[in-house]
Each structure stands twice: as structure tokens, then as C-alpha cells.
Design an enzyme around this catalytic site. Structure first.
Site, PDB file in Angstrom:
ATOM      1  N   HIS A 164      -4.546  -4.150   7.721  1.00  0.00           N
ATOM      2  CA  HIS A 164      -3.742  -3.755   6.560  1.00  0.00           C
ATOM      3  C   HIS A 164      -2.829  -2.580   6.905  1.00  0.00           C
ATOM      4  O   HIS A 164      -3.240  -1.432   6.795  1.00  0.00           O
ATOM      5  CB  HIS A 164      -4.663  -3.374   5.393  1.00  0.00           C
ATOM      6  CG  HIS A 164      -5.310  -4.558   4.763  1.00  0.00           C
ATOM      7  ND1 HIS A 164      -4.733  -5.251   3.732  1.00  0.00           N
ATOM      8  CD2 HIS A 164      -6.467  -5.195   5.052  1.00  0.00           C
ATOM      9  CE1 HIS A 164      -5.510  -6.264   3.393  1.00  0.00           C
ATOM     10  NE2 HIS A 164      -6.577  -6.256   4.181  1.00  0.00           N
ATOM     11  N   CYS A 179      -3.094 -10.053   6.289  1.00  0.00           N
ATOM     12  CA  CYS A 179      -4.468 -10.505   6.025  1.00  0.00           C
ATOM     13  C   CYS A 179      -4.473 -11.960   5.533  1.00  0.00           C
ATOM     14  O   CYS A 179      -4.156 -12.861   6.295  1.00  0.00           O
ATOM     15  CB  CYS A 179      -5.127  -9.554   5.037  1.00  0.00           C
ATOM     16  SG  CYS A 179      -6.903  -9.671   5.112  1.00  0.00           S
ATOM     17  N   GLU A 204      -0.608  -1.316   5.227  1.00  0.00           N
ATOM     18  CA  GLU A 204      -0.230  -0.543   4.041  1.00  0.00           C
ATOM     19  C   GLU A 204      -1.233   0.552   3.687  1.00  0.00           C
ATOM     20  O   GLU A 204      -0.891   1.463   2.940  1.00  0.00           O
ATOM     21  CB  GLU A 204      -0.042  -1.486   2.835  1.00  0.00           C
ATOM     22  CG  GLU A 204      -1.306  -2.118   2.252  1.00  0.00           C
ATOM     23  CD  GLU A 204      -1.796  -3.355   3.012  1.00  0.00           C
ATOM     24  OE1 GLU A 204      -1.404  -3.525   4.186  1.00  0.00           O
ATOM     25  OE2 GLU A 204      -2.601  -4.119   2.457  1.00  0.00           O
TER      26      GLU A 204
END
Ligand code: XMP
Length: 507
Positions: free
Chosen positions: A167, A79, A169
């Protein structure tokens, strides 16, 4: 040497999550503030740049000189990290429209790229950015897109440098684990050998080396972190560790007795100190929540200090501090809300060296270590419990009678959660004794007794929480059991407030 990934933190809410994901790939990692790269550490095998609340073109945005990192280690920007690298190399980053939030699906994927191996078009990713890359520098190549975001991922030509605007994660990014694994194992070459067992072996060896024949004291709270720290230290230095468990009188029903027994079964050298009379007398008539906390905090330090001084030649104070408690970077945007206060003030007062063997572990890793050390499941899965205990769940002043009422009600609630297999489904639960009485009827008698509130929440880190949606049948049973069995209570309520804006504890 322990190979590691460095996560440079630019202040994103999900930085810790990146760390957890990398650890879940059995790879050791450390989160460090964006401007504190450990250049001298030759065990670094790769670097991840996190997201950030800032835009790259903000005056206040966190910037770094990439020259000492780029080309030296494989690099993945997530990001803001991706946008920063593009922007710093002459690309264009502009405000995005609202379509770049939430779920999206990859439309084009360069499946031959080492970062995207095994990820196919259609894979779901999670977008959450206020800005987007609108123009890439010449040598940056798009390797994945979504319908709305042409540059969902890029690689710099001929370099081990990647950027992703989604993202990987967050759990909603279905291909996120694969992508991180491609980076960490495939590209950085992690041997994926970090595990609870390897942590125990290396930490026990380090503790032996660090502590030698020194004596160590540790304050036990009954909670997971201090218990695991104690068992780990016990394995390293045995009887040179003395654990002190202070009963301030505000613990759960029978908790002092039960937990002490658990500790003894684990072979710990533990001193139990019943200091409840001291705390009851100091707390008498005190109604202000912060004053209660201060009295308990100070009283705890005094009792602990006195006990520790009975042991000769103590050199170290051990604490169960864990990683989220010490990630310095959490405060880089100045938004830290919670300070850690297990035994705050103790190290200064006692002039001892600090030993924190769990300071690099996340909560779930602490539990895994506890399991590997053979600790019983009920100790490992214990709900968090505030240091000042029931004192912050009795609104208003504290008396022995109120503690008795609350312990009895709490015991019924917690045992009920266990019996109904709900205990592990909630983050934390307890009962609050309210400073109100209400009219009721029992048999032919009018009653005028106390009300209690049940509180049960789901959460992942206690920073935010939702009230637990417990089955009505269960709540009916608990309410009946409390009113029938706890003398002094004739009304039971359920707290349906989330955090924020409420907090988990009432005080
Ligand atoms: P709140 O009430 O702030 O609580 O939503 C967040 C988490 O912290 C625990 N808590 C404390 N723990 N000393 C502690 O050791 C305290 O004074 C304290 N106050 C709250 C709370 O139980 C929850 O897990």
C-alpha cells in the site's frame, strides 16, 4: 481543463488516503465507485484501482470490464486492484499467510522501471492483504519483491499498466510517496499545479458564472467548513451572500459573540439570531439523546427558514459539505456508520438550489484554502463541535443552570489546552456534565455537587479515536481550576475510552 486522476474505489478502507496522497502531489483526483468510471471525461490522465475487502475469487467481489480503461490511460492497481488485473488475465491469486501483513522491505527492485525510479532495495513498504498473487500471466513481469512476497510489484510488458501488492498510500510505506509521484507525475504527466490558490481562482470564477446576480443564504456553525465556504462565496458574490448564524443556546461560553465578531471582521454579511429561549423551552424536561437532537435539528431548520424568508428572492442554499461527506463509494460495502447532518432537511424544506463549493476538498485542503483566503488561524484550527452543541454533553435534561456550569468548565479546559500548547495536538476536546452528585469537602464545609468528565481525543477523521495522553500536570491544573472556579462542581474525571467501542460524544 483541470487534469485529473481517477481512483476507482473497490471499497478499501484506504481509498480516501490514496486520494489525499495524490492531492498532496498537487494533482487533482476524484474517487468514484468501481462501476462508475467517467468515460466521457476527457480530462482524465490516469487511473488507480484501489484495494477491497473482498478476494478476487469471492462471488460478491466487485468486478469491472477493464477493456475501456486498459490501453486508454496509464493504470496502477493497488493490492486488490493489482490482484484483480492478474486474476482477470489468467493469473492465480490464493490466500496468503499471515506474513503478508505489516512492515516489509523491498529486496529486489527494478530501479530502471518508471514506477520505481529513485526507490532502492531495502525501502520499507506496508503489506496488508489476505490474498497473494501466486502465478502471474505470461506477459506480466515482476519489478519488485520482498522476502515473503515475490510479486510485490509488476508491470504488463509493453503497456502502461502496473500493479503493487503493498500500500503506497499508507504513511508506513516510506517509498510510497515517491512511487505515487512516479506514477502521477512521471507516467501520467500531471503538471502538479493543483493548489489552494488555483482552487480559489477557479472556484471563484465558477461561482460567479453559476450564481450570477442570484441571492444565496448559508448557515454558519462556527466550524471550519461552513466558515471557509462563506468566505469563498463572499469573494465570489459579496453582498449577495447572506450568512445566518443561529445561537441555540448550547454553544460554548461567549462563542456566539466571539464568532460573530470574527465573521464581521472577515467582511461577511452575517445575521446572528439568538434563538436560545425557543430551544430552552422546547428542550425542557427532555432526557433522551435522540429526542434532543431531533428537537434541535428541527428548531434550527425553523429558525433558519424564517430568517432566510426575510431576504427577498433567495435562490440558493450554500453548505460547507466537504469531500469525505459525499464520497458515495464509502457506502459501497454497506458499512457506512455516520451520516452527515449539518443542516439535513433544509434544502427539501426551502426548495432552494444547493451550492456546495467545498464538496471536492479534504479537510486539510479546506484549511489550506481558508489560510489562503486570509482567515485567522484560530478559526481554521478550530476543533470540530457537534451541531446540537452542549445539549449532547449534558447527560439528562437541560437547564440554563446546567449549561452555565458546563460552559464555565469547558472554557477552563479549552483555554488550558491553548495555554499549554496542547490544543492543536488533540482532535477535539470538551467537558461532559454527568447526572451524578458526589460528596466533597471545601474548607470546613461538606459539599454535595456535580461531577464533570473531561474528554480529549486524538483522531484523523472522527471515525476512530483514542483518548489523548495529556500531561498529568496539565490535568491537575485543569481539575483544580474547575473545582475552584465553577460553582456547582466538586469532582473532575478524565474519560479514557477509545472509539470504538465508545464514541467521542457521550450522547
Ligand atoms: P461520535 O460521538 O459519533 O462523534 O464519535 C463523531 C464526530 O461527530 C460529531 N458529532 C456530531 N456532529 N451533529 C454534528 O454535527 C451531531 O449530532 C453530532 N454527534 C456527534 C462529534 O463531535 C465528533 O466530532
Amino acid at each position: 481543463m483541470q487534469e485529473k486522476i481517477i481512483i476507482l474505489d473497490f471499497g478499501s478502507q484506504t481509498t480516501q488516503l490514496i486520494g489525499r496522497r495524490v492531492r498532496e502531489l498537487n494533482t487533482y483526483c476524484e474517487i468514484v465507485p468501481y462501476n462508475k468510471f467517467p468515460y466521457d471525461d476527457n480530462s482524465v490522465i490516469g487511473v488507480i484501482l484501489s484495494g477491497s475487502p473482498f478476494s478476487v475469487y469471492d462471488e460478491k467481489a466487485f468486478r469491472i470490464e477493464l477493456d475501456r480503461i486498459r490501453g486508454h490511460y496509464p493504470l496502477l492497481g493497488i493490492c486488490y486492484g493489482a490482484q484483480f488485473m492478474a486474476y482477470a488475465n489468467g493469473g492465480k491469486v490464493e490466500p496468503a499467510d499471515s506474513r503478508e501483513y505489516g512492515r516489509a522491505n523491498l529486496t529486489k527492485v527494478d530501479e530502471a522501471n518508471p514506477l520505481l525510479r529513485g526507490i532502492e532495495p531495502g525501502a520499507q513498504v506496508w503489506m496488508s492483504h489476505g490474498d497473494t498473487i501466486t502465478e502471474l500471466p505470461a506477459n506480466f513481469h515482476i519489478i519488485a519483491s520482498t522476502a515473503e512476497v515475490p510479486c510485490a510489484a509488476y508491470q504488463i510488458e509493453g503497456e502502461e499498466v502496473w500493479g503493487v501488492q503493498f500500500h503506497p498510500e499508507v504513511y508506513h510505506s516510506e517509498c510510497g510517496t515517491k512511487l505515487l509521484e512516479n506514477f502521477v507525475a512521471g507516467i501520467c504527466g500531471s503538471t502538479q499545479s493543483w493548489s489552494a490558490e488555483s482552487f480559489i481562482d477557479s472556484t471563484v470564477a465558477e461561482l460567479k458564472q453559476q450564481l450570477g446576480d442570484d441571492k444565496v443564504v448559508l448557515g454558519l456553525s462556527g466550524g471550519v467548513d461552513s466558515s471557509v465556504a462563506a468566505v469563498l462565496l463572499n469573494r465570489a458574490i459579496g453582498k449577495n451572500l447572506t450568512c445566518i448564524f443561529v445561537d441555540h443556546g448550547m454553544l460554548r461560553k461567549n462563542e456566539f459573540r466571539d464568532v460573530l465578531r470574527d465573521y464581521e471582521c472577515l467582511g461577511l454579511n452575517v445575521v446572528g439570531v439568538d434563538a436560545s429561549a425557543k430551544f430552552f423551552s422546547e428542550l425542557a424536561g427532555v432526557t433522551d439523546p435522540e429526542t434532543k437532537r431531533k428537537i434541535i435539528g428541527k428548531g434550527f431548520i425553523d429558525v433558519f427558514d424564517e430568517e432566510a424568508h426575510k431576504i427577498k428572492d433567495v435562490k440558493w442554499l450554500a453548505q460547507g459539505t466537504i469531500y469525505p461527506d459525499c464520497i458515495e463509494s464509502l457506502s459501497i460495502t454497506g458499512t457506512t456508520i455516520k451520516s452527515h447532518h449539518n443542516v439535513g432537511g433544509l434544502p427539501e424544506k426551502m426548495n432552494l438550489k444547493l451550492c456546495e463549493p467545498l464538496r471536492l476538498l479534504f479537510k486539510d485542503e479546506v484549511r489550506a484554502v481558508g489560510r489562503s483566503l486570509g482567515m485567522p488561524e484560530h478559526l481554521i484550527k478550530r476543533h470540530p463541535f457537534p451541531g446540537p452543541g452542549l445539549a449532547v454533553r449534558i447527560l439528562g435534561d437541560i437547564t440554563a443552570e446546567k449549561v452555565r456550569i458546563l460552559q464555565d468548565a469547558d472554557d477552563i479546559f479549552i483555554r488550558g489546552l491553548r495555554d499549554w500548547n496542547l490544543y492543536d495536538k488533540v482532535w477535539q476536546a470538551g467537558v461532559i456534565l454527568l447526572p451524578v452528585q458526589s460528596v466533597g469537602v471545601m474548607g470546613d464545609e461538606r459539599t454535595y455537587e456535580r461531577a464533570v468528565a473531561l474528554r480529549a481525543v486524538t483522531s484523523t477523521d472522527a471515525m476512530t479515536a483514542d483518548w489523548a495522553h495529556l500531561p498529568y500536570e496539565f490535568m491537575a491544573q485543569v481539575s483544580n481550576d474547575i473545582i475552584r472556579n465553577v460553582r456547582g462542581v466538586n469532582r473532575v474525571c478524565y474519560d479514557i475510552s477509545s472509539k470504538p467501542p465508545a464514541t467521542i460524544e457521550w450522547e
